[in-house]
Design a protein around this motif. Structure first.
Motif, short mmCIF file in Angstrom:
data_model
loop_
_atom_site.label_atom_id
_atom_site.label_comp_id
_atom_site.label_asym_id
_atom_site.label_seq_id
_atom_site.Cartn_x
_atom_site.Cartn_y
_atom_site.Cartn_z
N ARG A 111 24.74 41.59 44.41
CA ARG A 111 24.25 41.10 43.12
C ARG A 111 24.42 42.15 42.03
O ARG A 111 24.78 41.84 40.90
N ASP A 112 24.16 43.41 42.36
CA ASP A 112 24.12 44.45 41.33
C ASP A 112 25.37 45.32 41.30
O ASP A 112 26.04 45.43 40.29
N GLU A 113 25.68 45.97 42.40
CA GLU A 113 26.71 47.00 42.40
C GLU A 113 28.12 46.47 42.62
O GLU A 113 29.07 46.97 42.03
N ALA A 114 28.27 45.46 43.46
CA ALA A 114 29.61 45.00 43.82
C ALA A 114 30.35 44.44 42.62
O ALA A 114 31.56 44.60 42.51
N ARG A 115 29.66 43.77 41.71
CA ARG A 115 30.33 43.21 40.54
C ARG A 115 30.93 44.32 39.67
O ARG A 115 32.06 44.23 39.23
N TYR A 116 30.15 45.36 39.45
CA TYR A 116 30.64 46.47 38.64
C TYR A 116 31.82 47.15 39.33
O TYR A 116 32.83 47.45 38.69
N ASN A 117 31.72 47.35 40.64
CA ASN A 117 32.81 47.99 41.37
C ASN A 117 34.05 47.11 41.35
O ASN A 117 35.17 47.61 41.22
N PHE A 118 33.88 45.79 41.49
CA PHE A 118 35.03 44.89 41.49
C PHE A 118 35.74 44.91 40.14
O PHE A 118 36.97 44.97 40.08
N VAL A 119 34.99 44.87 39.06
CA VAL A 119 35.60 44.88 37.72
C VAL A 119 36.35 46.19 37.49
O VAL A 119 37.48 46.19 36.98
N THR A 120 35.77 47.28 37.90
CA THR A 120 36.42 48.58 37.73
C THR A 120 37.70 48.65 38.55
O THR A 120 38.75 49.07 38.06
N GLU A 121 37.63 48.23 39.81
CA GLU A 121 38.81 48.28 40.67
C GLU A 121 39.88 47.30 40.21
O GLU A 121 41.07 47.60 40.30
N ALA A 122 39.49 46.12 39.73
CA ALA A 122 40.47 45.16 39.23
C ALA A 122 41.18 45.70 38.00
O ALA A 122 42.41 45.54 37.86
N ALA A 123 40.46 46.34 37.09
CA ALA A 123 41.08 46.91 35.90
C ALA A 123 42.05 48.03 36.28
O ALA A 123 43.16 48.12 35.73
N LEU A 124 41.64 48.86 37.22
CA LEU A 124 42.53 49.94 37.67
C LEU A 124 43.77 49.37 38.36
O LEU A 124 44.88 49.87 38.17
N PHE A 125 43.60 48.31 39.14
CA PHE A 125 44.73 47.67 39.82
C PHE A 125 45.72 47.11 38.80
O PHE A 125 46.94 47.27 38.93
N VAL A 126 45.22 46.45 37.76
CA VAL A 126 46.09 45.90 36.72
C VAL A 126 46.85 47.02 36.01
O VAL A 126 48.05 46.90 35.73
N LEU A 127 46.18 48.11 35.74
CA LEU A 127 46.83 49.25 35.08
C LEU A 127 47.94 49.83 35.96
O LEU A 127 49.05 50.10 35.48
N ILE A 128 47.68 49.98 37.25
CA ILE A 128 48.70 50.51 38.17
C ILE A 128 49.87 49.55 38.29
O ILE A 128 51.04 49.96 38.29
N MET A 129 49.58 48.24 38.39
CA MET A 129 50.66 47.26 38.51
C MET A 129 51.51 47.21 37.24
O MET A 129 52.73 47.06 37.31
N ALA A 130 50.88 47.32 36.08
CA ALA A 130 51.63 47.32 34.83
C ALA A 130 52.54 48.55 34.75
O ALA A 130 53.70 48.45 34.32
N THR A 131 52.03 49.68 35.17
CA THR A 131 52.83 50.91 35.17
C THR A 131 54.01 50.77 36.13
O THR A 131 55.14 51.15 35.79
#
Length: 89
Positions: A47-67
């Protein structure tokens, strides 16, 4: 004088040491109060931590894929240009 100096340099050893007894510890339960269940811990985490971790990891994944996509596209353009210079295209 030498004996007094030697007495200052030697360490005092505690010969009355007794190891602590861990008999009263029962796996984290203090008294009659039960600890939180695994389900409650998991629910709180997702409920609390996983959402924040998922959003952070998804943003980092998109940045790596774009690069990576940009690097692949530039390499493909360079390879096509190289083949064009050699006369194969």
């Amino acid at each position: 004088m030498e004996g007094h100096r030697l007495a200052r340099l030697t360490q005092v050893i505690d010969c009355n040491y007794q190891a602590p007894s861990y008999v009263d510890f029962g796996g984290g339960h203090y008294g009659n109060v039960p600890g939180p269940s695994f389900r409650n811990i998991s629910r709180d985490y997702f409920r609390d931590e996983a959402r924040y971790n998922f959003v952070t990891e998804a943003a980092l994944f998109v940045l790596i894929m774009a690069t990576a996509a940009l690097a692949i596209a530039i390499s493909a353009v360079a390879a096509i240009h190289f083949l064009h210079v050699l006369g194969y295209l």
